[in-house]
Write an enzyme that holds these catalytic residues in place. Structure first.
Site, PDB file in Angstrom:
ATOM      1  N   CYS A   2       0.924  -0.990   0.582  1.00  0.00           N
ATOM      2  CA  CYS A   2      -0.050   0.140  -0.232  1.00  0.00           C
ATOM      3  C   CYS A   2       0.696   1.074  -0.240  1.00  0.00           C
ATOM      4  CB  CYS A   2      -0.718   0.047   0.968  1.00  0.00           C
ATOM      5  SG  CYS A   2      -2.334  -1.300   1.108  1.00  0.00           S
ATOM      6  N   ARG A  27       3.979  -0.399  -4.912  1.00  0.00           N
ATOM      7  CA  ARG A  27       3.254  -0.790  -3.386  1.00  0.00           C
ATOM      8  C   ARG A  27       2.635  -1.472  -3.646  1.00  0.00           C
ATOM      9  NH1 ARG A  27       6.986   1.670   0.427  1.00  0.00           N
ATOM     10  NH2 ARG A  27       5.356   1.179   1.577  1.00  0.00           N
ATOM     11  N   TRP A  74      -3.120  -2.844  -1.803  1.00  0.00           N
ATOM     12  CA  TRP A  74      -2.423  -4.069  -1.597  1.00  0.00           C
ATOM     13  C   TRP A  74      -3.478  -4.882  -0.643  1.00  0.00           C
ATOM     14  CZ3 TRP A  74      -0.048  -8.452   0.987  1.00  0.00           C
ATOM     15  CH2 TRP A  74      -0.228  -9.420  -0.707  1.00  0.00           C
ATOM     16  N   ASN A 100      -1.389   2.620   5.809  1.00  0.00           N
ATOM     17  CA  ASN A 100      -0.229   1.641   4.740  1.00  0.00           C
ATOM     18  C   ASN A 100      -0.182   0.701   6.295  1.00  0.00           C
ATOM     19  OD1 ASN A 100       3.129   1.450   3.616  1.00  0.00           O
ATOM     20  ND2 ASN A 100       1.662  -0.570   4.016  1.00  0.00           N
ATOM     21  N   GLY A 101      -0.216  -0.590   6.310  1.00  0.00           N
ATOM     22  CA  GLY A 101       0.116  -1.513   7.432  1.00  0.00           C
ATOM     23  C   GLY A 101      -0.895  -2.659   7.822  1.00  0.00           C
ATOM     24  N   GLU A 476      17.132 -16.809  -8.919  1.00  0.00           N
ATOM     25  CA  GLU A 476      17.285 -15.316  -9.347  1.00  0.00           C
ATOM     26  C   GLU A 476      16.766 -15.606 -11.411  1.00  0.00           C
ATOM     27  OE1 GLU A 476      16.056 -12.922  -7.905  1.00  0.00           O
ATOM     28  OE2 GLU A 476      16.038 -11.407  -9.611  1.00  0.00           O
ATOM     29  N   LYS A 480      12.600 -14.428 -11.732  1.00  0.00           N
ATOM     30  CA  LYS A 480      12.600 -13.561 -12.375  1.00  0.00           C
ATOM     31  C   LYS A 480      11.154 -14.055 -13.587  1.00  0.00           C
ATOM     32  CE  LYS A 480      13.240 -10.339 -11.333  1.00  0.00           C
ATOM     33  NZ  LYS A 480      14.094 -10.126  -9.958  1.00  0.00           N
ATOM     34  N   GLU A 483       8.130 -15.040 -11.983  1.00  0.00           N
ATOM     35  CA  GLU A 483       7.177 -13.540 -10.984  1.00  0.00           C
ATOM     36  C   GLU A 483       6.070 -12.200 -12.334  1.00  0.00           C
ATOM     37  OE1 GLU A 483       9.605 -10.485  -7.808  1.00  0.00           O
ATOM     38  OE2 GLU A 483      10.670 -11.282  -9.723  1.00  0.00           O
ATOM     39  N   HIS A 499      16.998 -37.021  -9.136  1.00  0.00           N
ATOM     40  CA  HIS A 499      16.087 -36.963  -7.100  1.00  0.00           C
ATOM     41  C   HIS A 499      15.085 -36.488  -8.019  1.00  0.00           C
ATOM     42  CE1 HIS A 499      19.679 -38.570  -6.469  1.00  0.00           C
ATOM     43  NE2 HIS A 499      20.744 -37.376  -6.081  1.00  0.00           N
ATOM     44  N   LYS A 597       6.241  -4.367  -4.622  1.00  0.00           N
ATOM     45  CA  LYS A 597       7.143  -4.362  -4.176  1.00  0.00           C
ATOM     46  C   LYS A 597       8.066  -3.819  -3.496  1.00  0.00           C
ATOM     47  CE  LYS A 597      10.977  -2.141  -6.781  1.00  0.00           C
ATOM     48  NZ  LYS A 597      11.736  -3.733  -7.109  1.00  0.00           N
TER      49      LYS A 597
HETATM   50  C1  G6P Z   1       9.384  -8.040  -3.354  1.00  0.00           C
HETATM   51  C2  G6P Z   1       9.388  -7.818  -4.414  1.00  0.00           C
HETATM   52  C3  G6P Z   1      11.195  -8.692  -5.070  1.00  0.00           C
HETATM   53  C4  G6P Z   1      11.919  -9.005  -3.421  1.00  0.00           C
HETATM   54  C5  G6P Z   1      12.051  -8.597  -2.511  1.00  0.00           C
HETATM   55  C6  G6P Z   1      12.208  -7.924  -1.078  1.00  0.00           C
HETATM   56  O1  G6P Z   1       8.737  -9.731  -2.923  1.00  0.00           O
HETATM   57  O2  G6P Z   1       8.755  -8.132  -5.215  1.00  0.00           O
HETATM   58  O3  G6P Z   1      11.339  -7.958  -6.118  1.00  0.00           O
HETATM   59  O4  G6P Z   1      13.133  -8.456  -3.271  1.00  0.00           O
HETATM   60  O5  G6P Z   1      10.225  -8.456  -2.374  1.00  0.00           O
HETATM   61  O6  G6P Z   1      12.456  -6.625  -0.663  1.00  0.00           O
HETATM   62  P1  G6P Z   1      13.593  -5.660  -0.256  1.00  0.00           P
HETATM   63  O7  G6P Z   1      13.243  -4.827  -0.414  1.00  0.00           O
HETATM   64  O8  G6P Z   1      13.452  -6.598   0.843  1.00  0.00           O
HETATM   65  O9  G6P Z   1      14.723  -5.979  -1.334  1.00  0.00           O
END
Ligand code: G6P
Length: 602
Positions: A2, A27, A74, A100-101, A476, A480, A483, A499, A597
């Site tokens: 949020c 957010r 969110w 937000n929270g 990673e 990616k 996501e 396995h 994010k």
């Molecule tokens: C979310 C984002 C990711 C990020 C993760 C951790 O899942 O979509 O891209 O890696 O949070 O966020 P931070 O701000 O702690 O790196």
């Protein structure tokens, strides 16, 4: 999650708030809304869906005013819907709130207020804030806010307006970020800097339980005893263009392309800037073990770092997702260094992991991108990456900057432990300094990845394999892809295939294979052969010589580099691969469904 923004000044608040919300959409983006306060009380427009939907509503139902609050959501409590969107207004339309929270005791407060005759309209935890504030309100808004903050449990960053005081905007926070921006034409509250950057680079960082009282003329800060607090204004070094797309179709592509420069800046800061000073202060000899904890991609950066640290330092390194670390009763003490990695510095689990580590006496070092964030302030020491504002939900440049910071830390620590001579360290540093140029070389060849990715849109499932460092970076690559393209993907250590995973390999399954660790070339090649012989196709990333298996294996080469740092190059290919698949599918790359994010809730 949020995003909140508020404005009070001598310009129309509505376009300012809508524009600010666009910068905070990363957010959360399942609904949005805003409220302005005029002579007749609040006018509120809120709408399920993306900000575009709110903008359409605002055209039908125009609003204006010199003070207002806005929110992009969110959902946590209550589905995304118009009624659950913020701002929430008390039943007498006297107090409006954006939040937000998460309010943990909202149920209890709700029942209490219901008994007093208050009717609730939404399923959210946030509505109780507006209703309770109205219930407490007794002519003095700031006293109401103090009372409110004493009663609320959980986390919150709040923007509060009261119809009886249309020329005042009040903010308070606990465990969620809030900045106060000061511009020539008015004052702002916001969850993050990009929301105000167009208007000002002068900000205050609000601390927990501090109350900010904003008017068009000024800002005052108080503690919960209502004593004045004096705070230092900070100058943000990010420029406004950094938060714009700059001609790219998506922020993600722009951020991928920015990597050579941001890596240069990050390296410069850590070799000769403030970051270098911070690193020098750490006496690595005091520690017998290192724990790395983080979430999402930052955790994957930690996985890479484990291999680099263990190889250079010969110290045991444990990597754990922060959500697990915080509850597992970690075996750490004063001789442990806990490294926390976070772009935002606000991820709830990572912050909790840091607090747990401190409680147990460990030394906490954070690697953070956002200056002034909670992690940066609360950890014992903080090293900043210089990635600038990252807007796309899927991280790219911040991840790369984290990796680089971790490499430099590893080299410094190895010198501190006498594991590397100054000459060896210089050679390693030279290799790290070569990364930006080599990343730029890869980015000049984007067409090759783009063409390959265009042919991959039809895959339902993609596997990523590698060994050692290549396994770490495969995680990673897989993250990616899933996501942003919504294609199922998994990363496996090459040796683990047999396995279980191999049973999923069939004709034309794609297996992205990373091959940069020289001593393991024959091993990873034999893993690739195991899948090729079962009908798979292989995207082979690395320089090891191989056959093309009748066109079923395509090789993408990387500029040569010391293998410890090869993840910084292979990840660029993986980012582009994921990006172009998602782009070819026509997806909303910067805001993938269900993701946010900055994850400030558990
Ligand atoms: C979310 C984002 C990711 C990020 C993760 C951790 O899942 O979509 O891209 O890696 O949070 O966020 P931070 O701000 O702690 O790196």
């Amino acid at each position: 999650m949020c995003g909140i923004i508020g404005y009070i000044g001598n310009q129309d608040a509505v376009p300012i708030i809508v524009e600010g919300l666009k910068k905070l959409e990363y957010r959360g983006y399942d609904s949005a809304g805003l409220a302005v306060c005029g002579a007749d009380g609040f006018s509120v427009v809120k709408q399920k869906g993306r900000l575009d939907a709110l903008e359409i509503r605002l055209k039908q139902q125009p609003l204006s005013g010199f003070a207002g609050i806005g929110h992009t959501r969110w959902a946590t409590h209550g589905e995304p819907s118009d009624v659950n969107s913020h701002p929430h207004v008390g039943q007498q339309n006297r107090i409006a709130v954006v939040h937000n929270g998460i309010i943990e005791n909202y149920q209890e407060i709700k029942e209490y207020l219901q008994q007093k005759g208050v009717t609730f309209h939404s399923q959210t935890d946030s509505e109780v804030i507006a209703q309770l504030a109205e219930y407490y309100y007794d002519k003095e808004l700031i006293k109401t806010v103090v009372k409110l903050s004493r009663r609320l449990e959980g986390s919150y960053a709040l923007g509060i307006m009261c119809a009886a005081h249309p020329d005042v905007l009040v903010a308070v926070k606990k465990d969620n970020p809030l900045i106060i921006g000061v511009s020539a034409h008015g004052h702002f509250i916001a969850s993050d800097i990009p929301a105000v950057l167009k208007h000002t680079n002068q900000v205050y960082y609000l601390e927990d339980n501090e109350i900010a009282v904003l008017t068009a003329q000024g800002v005052q800060f108080f503690n919960t005893e209502l004593e004045t607090v004096s705070k230092k204004i900070e100058t943000v070094s990010w420029n406004p263009e950094a938060a714009e797309k700059g001609g790219y179709p998506h922020f993600m592509l722009k951020e991928i392309m920015e990597q050579p420069q941001i890596l240069k800046d990050t390296i410069a800061n850590l070799l000769s800037g403030k970051g270098a000073e911070v690193m020098q202060q750490i006496d690595i000899k005091k520690f017998t073990r290192v724990c790395i904890t983080a979430c999402g991609s930052a955790y994957n950066a930690g996985l890479v770092a484990k291999y680099v640290f263990e190889r250079l330092l010969r110290l045991p390194v444990e990597v754990e997702t922060a959500s697990e670390f915080r509850y597992k009763d970690a075996i750490i003490d004063e001789q442990s260094m806990v490294i926390l990695i976070s772009q935002s510095g606000e991820t709830a689990d990572t912050i909790a992991a840091m607090r747990e580590a401190k409680r147990k006496g460990a030394f906490t070092l954070s690697i953070v991108n956002v200056v002034g964030s909670t992690l940066s302030k609360e950890s014992d020491v903080c090293i900043y990456t210089a990635a600038g504002p990252e807007i796309a939900v899927a991280t790219t440049k911040a991840f790369s900057a984290q990796l680089t910071a971790l490499y430099l830390l590893a080299v410094r620590f190895a010198v501190g432990l006498g594991r590397l001579t100054p000459t060896q360290a210089k050679q390693y540093i030279g290799q790290i300094q070569s990364i930006p140029k080599k990343v730029a070389e890869i980015l000049q060849e984007v067409d090759t990845v783009q063409r390959y990715a265009a042919a991959c849109v039809g895959y339902k499932s993609v596997f990523f394999i590698g060994r050692n460092l290549d396994y770490a970076i495969a995680t990673e690559g897989s993250l990616k892809l899933k996501e942003i393209s919504y294609i199922h993907s998994e990363a496996y250590a090459g040796g683990e295939l047999k396995h279980g995973t191999i049973s999923l390999i069939e004709d034309n399954t794609l297996v992205v294979t990373l091959a940069t660790v020289e001593k393991l070339y024959p091993k990873i090649l034999s893993n690739a052969e195991q899948v090729l012989s079962r009908g798979a196709r292989v995207l082979w990333i690395g320089n090891a010589q191989t056959d093309d298996y009748g066109g079923r294996l395509v090789q993408l080469r990387l500029p040569p580099i010391e293998e410890l740092f090869a993840p910084s190059l292979s990840v660029i290919v993986l980012q582009l691969f994921a990006y172009y698949i998602a782009a070819n599918k026509g997806l909303d790359i910067d805001k993938p469904r269900n993701l946010a994010k900055s994850v400030t809730v558990e």
